[in-house]
Design an enzyme around this catalytic site. Structure first.
Site, PDB file in Angstrom:
ATOM      1  CG  ASP A  57      -2.003   0.856   0.860  1.00 52.60           C
ATOM      2  OD1 ASP A  57      -1.886   1.776  -0.013  1.00 52.60           O
ATOM      3  OD2 ASP A  57      -2.436   0.909   2.402  1.00 52.60           O
ATOM      4  CG  HIS A  58       4.478   1.592  -1.156  1.00 48.38           C
ATOM      5  ND1 HIS A  58       6.287   1.855  -0.940  1.00 48.38           N
ATOM      6  CD2 HIS A  58       4.227   0.482   0.182  1.00 48.38           C
ATOM      7  CE1 HIS A  58       6.745   0.978   0.077  1.00 48.38           C
ATOM      8  NE2 HIS A  58       5.768   0.488   0.616  1.00 48.38           N
ATOM      9  CB  SER A  72       4.869   2.187  12.828  1.00 43.70           C
ATOM     10  OG  SER A  72       5.960   1.552  12.292  1.00 43.70           O
ATOM     11  N   GLY A  73       4.898   2.794   9.751  1.00 44.15           N
ATOM     12  CA  GLY A  73       4.562   3.449   7.857  1.00 44.15           C
ATOM     13  C   GLY A  73       5.992   4.024   7.216  1.00 44.15           C
ATOM     14  CD  GLU A  74       6.834   1.579   4.972  1.00 41.59           C
ATOM     15  OE1 GLU A  74       5.890   2.579   3.396  1.00 41.59           O
ATOM     16  OE2 GLU A  74       6.292   0.698   4.610  1.00 41.59           O
ATOM     17  CG  ASN A 120       4.516   4.653   0.696  1.00 41.94           C
ATOM     18  OD1 ASN A 120       4.843   4.656  -0.314  1.00 41.94           O
ATOM     19  ND2 ASN A 120       5.043   3.837   1.307  1.00 41.94           N
ATOM     20  N   GLY A 136      10.326  -5.583  17.218  1.00 40.51           N
ATOM     21  CA  GLY A 136      11.149  -5.522  18.933  1.00 40.51           C
ATOM     22  C   GLY A 136       9.773  -5.752  19.672  1.00 40.51           C
TER      23      GLY A 136
END
Length: 328
Positions: free
Chosen positions: A37-38, A105-107, A110, A174
């Site tokens: 989803d970009h 949590s996304g990049e 985008n 993590g």
């Protein structure tokens, strides 16, 4: 039994081709399909970024059996969680209960497009936690008013609810993210075959009284091609960003940034991290690390938009046979 999926890689194909590939993946025997989803591709060489939710709506009608999933949607900046709740419910209806909402949590790549400040990873996890809570509330069908630390919802209700509730899978990296999301999500998404991470997820769920043994969904890129040199060249051209690791990949804002950050990655470096060429057994050995780490669902990314048809016609079925035989 380990299940094997196919990735609808929106960064490397247009919407009509993605729907066609989804049908081919079902016909050849994949168990499920995940969709990125970009808003941007990782590298300009990939060349695409259609809207994932329109693609998935079309795929839901074009397929009958495969389960579908976002891998993953960020419900915090580019999308408000109330909107994600609505479109996930609608897609579940269109898919007749085959859809899982994968969240992360996304990049920056985008999310920066709406002009919002890119938060720290701690803040991003806090936002994702609150977003999941809002989505859960809206999926009850009740009228929701919410005023939290990061989001507000004003008298919202989802009017078209699916008969099968939408499962939520959360991407973690993590211990801190496990503690936050294990009690909230139904399933685990992870991008590395880390058995310690998987075990901690199961333990965290059991500690809260939830079922411990849930789906663990991973993803691995491969670059099958009859010509190994061609496969290495294609993987380097389109997937060298993969070598950056998540700490880097989540923060760079543009394709130019990824191009600059990976300018010194050599083709042989890419070939060390991505199985390239016609050797199906080598691909199986790369995927093996995931089921040995406790992953129940493993989605393959065949690198290169123009390589998909040949992959389906020559390699996909025998590769699935080998994977299932090895994982049995």
């Amino acid at each position: 039994m380990t299940r094997f999926g196919y990735t609808l890689m929106t960064e490397q194909a247009g919407p009509k081709d993605l729907v066609r590939y989804a049908v081919s993946a079902e016909e050849v025997g994949f168990d499920f399909e995940v969709c990125s989803d970009h808003y941007f591709p990782w590298l300009s060489a990939q060349g695409h970024a259609p809207y994932a939710w329109s693609v998935l709506g079309a795929v839901a009608h074009a397929t009958e059996r495969v389960e579908l999933m976002t891998y993953v949607t960020c419900p915090t900046i580019r999308y408000h969680p109330a909107i994600v709740a609505q479109k996930a419910a609608t897609l579940q209806i269109l898919a007749d209960g085959r859809f899982t909402l994968g969240l992360g949590s996304g990049e920056n790549l985008n999310e920066h497009v709406v002009g919002a400040r890119w938060p720290t990873v701690v803040r991003r996890h806090e936002m994702l936690r609150e977003a999941i809570q809002i989505i859960r509330e809206l999926h009850t069908g009740e009228l929701v008013d919410w005023k939290g630390e990061h989001f507000e919802v004003d008298s919202a209700r989802i009017w078209d609810l699916p008969d099968v509730p939408v499962p939520i899978a959360a991407a973690v990296s993590g211990g801190r993210s496990i503690d936050q999301f294990a009690p909230l999500a139904d399933h685990l998404i992870a991008v590395e075959p880390n058995k310690d991470l998987v075990d901690k997820w199961h333990d965290a769920r059991r500690a809260t009284g939830l079922p411990g043994d849930v789906r663990v969904i991973g993803q691995i890129p491969i670059c099958w091609d009859p010509d190994r040199d061609a496969a290495i060249e294609r993987a380097h051209d389109q997937f060298r960003w993969f070598a950056g690791g998540w700490a880097v990949n989540s923060d760079l804002p543009t394709t130019a940034g990824f191009d600059g950050a990976t300018q010194f990655v050599r083709p042989e470096d890419t070939a060390e991290s991505i199985p390239c060429g016609p050797d199906l057994d080598a691909i199986v050995e790369s995927v093996r690390t995931y089921w040995e780490a406790g992953f129940t669902d493993i989605a393959l990314v065949q690198v290169g938009g123009d390589s998909q048809d040949e992959f389906f016609s020559k390699a996909a079925a025998p590769l699935l046979d080998k994977l299932r035989s090895a994982a049995h």
